[in-house]
Write a protein that holds these residues in place. Sequence first.
Motif, PDB file in Angstrom:
ATOM      1  N   GLY A  28       0.824  -1.209   0.000  1.00  0.00           N
ATOM      2  CA  GLY A  28       0.000   0.000   0.000  1.00  0.00           C
ATOM      3  C   GLY A  28       0.856   1.256   0.000  1.00  0.00           C
ATOM      4  O   GLY A  28       0.551   2.236  -0.685  1.00  0.00           O
ATOM      5  N   CYS A  29       1.957   1.211   0.749  1.00  0.00           N
ATOM      6  CA  CYS A  29       2.880   2.351   0.796  1.00  0.00           C
ATOM      7  C   CYS A  29       3.564   2.546  -0.551  1.00  0.00           C
ATOM      8  O   CYS A  29       3.727   3.676  -1.016  1.00  0.00           O
ATOM      9  CB  CYS A  29       3.936   2.135   1.877  1.00  0.00           C
ATOM     10  N   ILE A  30       3.969   1.447  -1.178  1.00  0.00           N
ATOM     11  CA  ILE A  30       4.615   1.533  -2.493  1.00  0.00           C
ATOM     12  C   ILE A  30       3.684   2.228  -3.474  1.00  0.00           C
ATOM     13  O   ILE A  30       4.070   3.189  -4.139  1.00  0.00           O
ATOM     14  CB  ILE A  30       5.019   0.137  -3.011  1.00  0.00           C
ATOM     15  N   GLY A  31       2.447   1.756  -3.560  1.00  0.00           N
ATOM     16  CA  GLY A  31       1.491   2.362  -4.485  1.00  0.00           C
ATOM     17  C   GLY A  31       1.262   3.834  -4.202  1.00  0.00           C
ATOM     18  O   GLY A  31       1.242   4.664  -5.113  1.00  0.00           O
ATOM     19  N   ASN A  32       1.106   4.170  -2.932  1.00  0.00           N
ATOM     20  CA  ASN A  32       0.863   5.552  -2.533  1.00  0.00           C
ATOM     21  C   ASN A  32       2.026   6.463  -2.925  1.00  0.00           C
ATOM     22  O   ASN A  32       1.826   7.520  -3.535  1.00  0.00           O
ATOM     23  CB  ASN A  32       0.617   5.609  -1.019  1.00  0.00           C
ATOM     24  N   HIS A  33       3.234   6.051  -2.591  1.00  0.00           N
ATOM     25  CA  HIS A  33       4.386   6.909  -2.859  1.00  0.00           C
ATOM     26  C   HIS A  33       4.723   6.962  -4.352  1.00  0.00           C
ATOM     27  O   HIS A  33       5.133   8.014  -4.837  1.00  0.00           O
ATOM     28  CB  HIS A  33       5.583   6.495  -2.003  1.00  0.00           C
ATOM     29  N   VAL A  34       4.517   5.869  -5.077  1.00  0.00           N
ATOM     30  CA  VAL A  34       4.717   5.910  -6.528  1.00  0.00           C
ATOM     31  C   VAL A  34       3.740   6.893  -7.156  1.00  0.00           C
ATOM     32  O   VAL A  34       4.117   7.711  -8.003  1.00  0.00           O
ATOM     33  CB  VAL A  34       4.603   4.508  -7.162  1.00  0.00           C
ATOM     34  N   ASN A  35       2.475   6.851  -6.752  1.00  0.00           N
ATOM     35  CA  ASN A  35       1.494   7.795  -7.306  1.00  0.00           C
ATOM     36  C   ASN A  35       1.879   9.239  -7.007  1.00  0.00           C
ATOM     37  O   ASN A  35       1.763  10.112  -7.873  1.00  0.00           O
ATOM     38  CB  ASN A  35       0.093   7.493  -6.779  1.00  0.00           C
ATOM     39  N   LYS A  36       2.344   9.497  -5.793  1.00  0.00           N
ATOM     40  CA  LYS A  36       2.775  10.857  -5.456  1.00  0.00           C
ATOM     41  C   LYS A  36       3.990  11.255  -6.286  1.00  0.00           C
ATOM     42  O   LYS A  36       4.083  12.400  -6.749  1.00  0.00           O
ATOM     43  CB  LYS A  36       3.081  10.956  -3.960  1.00  0.00           C
ATOM     44  N   LEU A  37       4.916  10.318  -6.486  1.00  0.00           N
ATOM     45  CA  LEU A  37       6.102  10.621  -7.281  1.00  0.00           C
ATOM     46  C   LEU A  37       5.762  10.883  -8.742  1.00  0.00           C
ATOM     47  O   LEU A  37       6.364  11.742  -9.378  1.00  0.00           O
ATOM     48  CB  LEU A  37       7.133   9.490  -7.149  1.00  0.00           C
ATOM     49  N   ILE A  38       4.792  10.157  -9.279  1.00  0.00           N
ATOM     50  CA  ILE A  38       4.353  10.421 -10.652  1.00  0.00           C
ATOM     51  C   ILE A  38       3.849  11.857 -10.757  1.00  0.00           C
ATOM     52  O   ILE A  38       4.196  12.586 -11.689  1.00  0.00           O
ATOM     53  CB  ILE A  38       3.275   9.409 -11.094  1.00  0.00           C
ATOM     54  N   LYS A  39       3.049  12.293  -9.775  1.00  0.00           N
ATOM     55  CA  LYS A  39       2.534  13.669  -9.786  1.00  0.00           C
ATOM     56  C   LYS A  39       3.667  14.694  -9.667  1.00  0.00           C
ATOM     57  O   LYS A  39       3.536  15.822 -10.137  1.00  0.00           O
ATOM     58  CB  LYS A  39       1.525  13.861  -8.659  1.00  0.00           C
ATOM     59  N   LEU A  40       4.761  14.292  -9.038  1.00  0.00           N
ATOM     60  CA  LEU A  40       5.920  15.183  -8.884  1.00  0.00           C
ATOM     61  C   LEU A  40       6.895  15.063 -10.056  1.00  0.00           C
ATOM     62  O   LEU A  40       7.973  15.656 -10.036  1.00  0.00           O
ATOM     63  CB  LEU A  40       6.638  14.889  -7.560  1.00  0.00           C
ATOM     64  N   GLY A  41       6.521  14.276 -11.077  1.00  0.00           N
ATOM     65  CA  GLY A  41       7.316  14.191 -12.293  1.00  0.00           C
ATOM     66  C   GLY A  41       8.372  13.099 -12.331  1.00  0.00           C
ATOM     67  O   GLY A  41       9.240  13.114 -13.195  1.00  0.00           O
ATOM     68  N   ALA A  42       8.302  12.140 -11.417  1.00  0.00           N
ATOM     69  CA  ALA A  42       9.299  11.070 -11.400  1.00  0.00           C
ATOM     70  C   ALA A  42       9.161  10.173 -12.629  1.00  0.00           C
ATOM     71  O   ALA A  42       8.060   9.927 -13.111  1.00  0.00           O
ATOM     72  CB  ALA A  42       9.158  10.229 -10.131  1.00  0.00           C
ATOM     73  N   SER A  43      10.282   9.691 -13.087  1.00  0.00           N
ATOM     74  CA  SER A  43      10.304   8.779 -14.229  1.00  0.00           C
ATOM     75  C   SER A  43      10.412   7.332 -13.744  1.00  0.00           C
ATOM     76  O   SER A  43      10.766   7.065 -12.590  1.00  0.00           O
ATOM     77  CB  SER A  43      11.499   9.091 -15.126  1.00  0.00           C
ATOM     78  N   ARG A  44      10.149   6.418 -14.654  1.00  0.00           N
ATOM     79  CA  ARG A  44      10.308   4.997 -14.359  1.00  0.00           C
ATOM     80  C   ARG A  44      11.765   4.699 -14.002  1.00  0.00           C
ATOM     81  O   ARG A  44      12.043   3.885 -13.116  1.00  0.00           O
ATOM     82  CB  ARG A  44       9.861   4.167 -15.558  1.00  0.00           C
TER      83      ARG A  44
END
Length: 114
Positions: free
Chosen positions: A62-78
């Motif tokens: 659940g934490c992985i999904g949450n933080h990945v989604n936040k990082l996507i919004k902050l412009g993180a790449s794969r």
Amino acid sequence: MAHFNEINTTAQGNTKKLQKSIPDTMKSFKNLQDAAYAPGALDKKTKEFAALAYAIADKCEGCIGNHVNKLIKLGASREEIAEIAGVAIVMGGGPGSVYGGKALQAYDDAMEDQ
């Protein structure tokens, strides 16, 4: 294997149940989160990367999904997610390699919906 959108939905639903059952505790937890993730010497993206590394090492889907989604919004790449997974593998050992892959799965799942 569960799709990370399902994992996120379940985790958010469980959090809402806690918010109804123990509102004061959850409000205090939210205030702590807001303070910890506020920009300071480190920006929000850096703090989210640190949280993702810990989520991977601690095997919290659940934490992985949450933080990945936040990082996507902050412009993180794969590629950035992959490098953080590498750091988590060092910190979390072998299990980190399994959960690092889950972080990439979460990214891919989230990007399907965009």
